[in-house]
Design an enzyme around this catalytic site. Sequence first.
Site, mmCIF file in Angstrom:
data_model
loop_
_atom_site.group_PDB
_atom_site.id
_atom_site.type_symbol
_atom_site.label_atom_id
_atom_site.label_comp_id
_atom_site.label_asym_id
_atom_site.label_seq_id
_atom_site.Cartn_x
_atom_site.Cartn_y
_atom_site.Cartn_z
ATOM 1 N N LYS A 210 0.828 -1.202 0.000
ATOM 2 C CA LYS A 210 0.000 0.000 0.000
ATOM 3 C C LYS A 210 0.868 1.260 0.000
ATOM 4 O O LYS A 210 2.081 1.201 0.231
ATOM 5 C CB LYS A 210 -0.951 -0.064 1.201
ATOM 6 N N TYR B 110 -12.783 -1.744 -2.868
ATOM 7 C CA TYR B 110 -13.229 -1.810 -1.482
ATOM 8 C C TYR B 110 -14.747 -1.648 -1.340
ATOM 9 O O TYR B 110 -15.234 -1.257 -0.281
ATOM 10 C CB TYR B 110 -12.471 -0.770 -0.646
ATOM 11 N N PHE C 25 -15.055 4.407 7.786
ATOM 12 C CA PHE C 25 -13.690 4.702 7.325
ATOM 13 C C PHE C 25 -13.531 4.652 5.800
ATOM 14 O O PHE C 25 -12.434 4.838 5.287
ATOM 15 C CB PHE C 25 -12.682 3.740 7.983
ATOM 16 N N ARG D 297 -2.082 -14.651 4.148
ATOM 17 C CA ARG D 297 -2.789 -13.908 5.205
ATOM 18 C C ARG D 297 -2.147 -14.172 6.570
ATOM 19 O O ARG D 297 -2.108 -13.294 7.426
ATOM 20 C CB ARG D 297 -4.286 -14.212 5.174
ATOM 21 N N THR E 17 -5.398 -7.430 10.653
ATOM 22 C CA THR E 17 -5.649 -6.108 10.060
ATOM 23 C C THR E 17 -5.051 -5.003 10.919
ATOM 24 O O THR E 17 -4.440 -4.058 10.408
ATOM 25 C CB THR E 17 -7.177 -5.878 9.930
ATOM 26 N N ARG F 2 2.654 -6.933 8.871
ATOM 27 C CA ARG F 2 2.005 -5.769 9.493
ATOM 28 C C ARG F 2 2.624 -5.448 10.850
ATOM 29 O O ARG F 2 2.747 -4.280 11.215
ATOM 30 C CB ARG F 2 0.499 -6.007 9.599
ATOM 31 N N ASN G 32 -2.121 -0.028 6.929
ATOM 32 C CA ASN G 32 -1.607 -1.312 7.415
ATOM 33 C C ASN G 32 -0.721 -2.054 6.411
ATOM 34 O O ASN G 32 -0.635 -3.268 6.423
ATOM 35 C CB ASN G 32 -2.752 -2.191 7.934
ATOM 36 N N HIS H 249 -2.016 -5.548 1.376
ATOM 37 C CA HIS H 249 -3.277 -6.234 1.121
ATOM 38 C C HIS H 249 -2.989 -7.689 0.805
ATOM 39 O O HIS H 249 -1.987 -7.989 0.157
ATOM 40 C CB HIS H 249 -3.984 -5.594 -0.088
ATOM 41 N N GLU I 264 -8.803 -9.882 -8.587
ATOM 42 C CA GLU I 264 -7.894 -8.773 -8.283
ATOM 43 C C GLU I 264 -6.635 -8.855 -9.155
ATOM 44 O O GLU I 264 -6.138 -7.828 -9.653
ATOM 45 C CB GLU I 264 -7.533 -8.815 -6.790
HETATM 46 P P1 CMP Z 1 -7.560 -4.594 4.451
HETATM 47 O O1 CMP Z 1 -8.072 -5.551 5.485
HETATM 48 O O2 CMP Z 1 -6.463 -4.980 3.552
HETATM 49 O O3 CMP Z 1 -8.802 -4.072 3.594
HETATM 50 C C1 CMP Z 1 -9.736 -3.178 4.160
HETATM 51 C C2 CMP Z 1 -8.978 -1.985 4.699
HETATM 52 O O4 CMP Z 1 -9.761 -1.012 5.340
HETATM 53 C C3 CMP Z 1 -8.030 -2.466 5.789
HETATM 54 O O5 CMP Z 1 -7.042 -3.260 5.225
HETATM 55 C C4 CMP Z 1 -7.596 -1.136 6.343
HETATM 56 O O6 CMP Z 1 -6.668 -0.468 5.467
HETATM 57 C C5 CMP Z 1 -8.935 -0.422 6.335
HETATM 58 N N1 CMP Z 1 -9.612 -0.610 7.617
HETATM 59 C C6 CMP Z 1 -10.159 -1.723 8.096
HETATM 60 N N2 CMP Z 1 -10.698 -1.527 9.308
HETATM 61 C C7 CMP Z 1 -10.498 -0.223 9.584
HETATM 62 C C8 CMP Z 1 -10.845 0.602 10.680
HETATM 63 N N3 CMP Z 1 -11.512 0.111 11.743
HETATM 64 N N4 CMP Z 1 -10.476 1.880 10.635
HETATM 65 C C9 CMP Z 1 -9.837 2.368 9.560
HETATM 66 N N5 CMP Z 1 -9.470 1.625 8.468
HETATM 67 C C10 CMP Z 1 -9.804 0.343 8.492
#
Ligand code: CMP
Length: 139
Positions: free
Chosen positions: A11, A51, A59, A87, A93, A104, A114, A117, A128
Amino acid sequence: MFTNKTFTMLKPDSVEKGNIGAILEKITASGFRIVALKLTQLTNADAEAFYAVHNERPFFGDLVTYMTRGPIVAAILEKENAVEDFRTLIGATNPTEAAEGTIRNMFADSISENAVHGSDSDENAAIEGAFHFSEREMF
Ligand code: CMP
């Protein structure tokens, strides 16, 4: 069939912090083969589509802004059990909950920024991957 492959993005925060090399090294050292690789940038429409599952979440706007603010590294990776193993390699996450030694845990600053992906299924990995790469870019 798109099995034993997954799709990843390093990212914008990973690119900005100069972590491309370190993260790719960690990925290949963990047994993944790079099948396709490019530096590219998501448009607003790309990020909103990618997304879409999160479009009701509070968010969502910040997520689209973050994912479009600079280049990402897109890659297709191959390994037995690729989706699940990748994963595990990237960790939870929220980096504060990501296990020691996961990507991460090592490279992400927050739940929103984070670092990486990882596709959540073979089906999504295929969708994707095909979004970013043509057949002649997959090796
Ligand atoms: P990922 O799980 O790769 O895909 C969805 C993304 O949304 C996640 O990574 C974060 O970058 C973002 N995300 C998920 N949960 C939150 C949260 N609670 N607050 C802000 N960003 C989030």
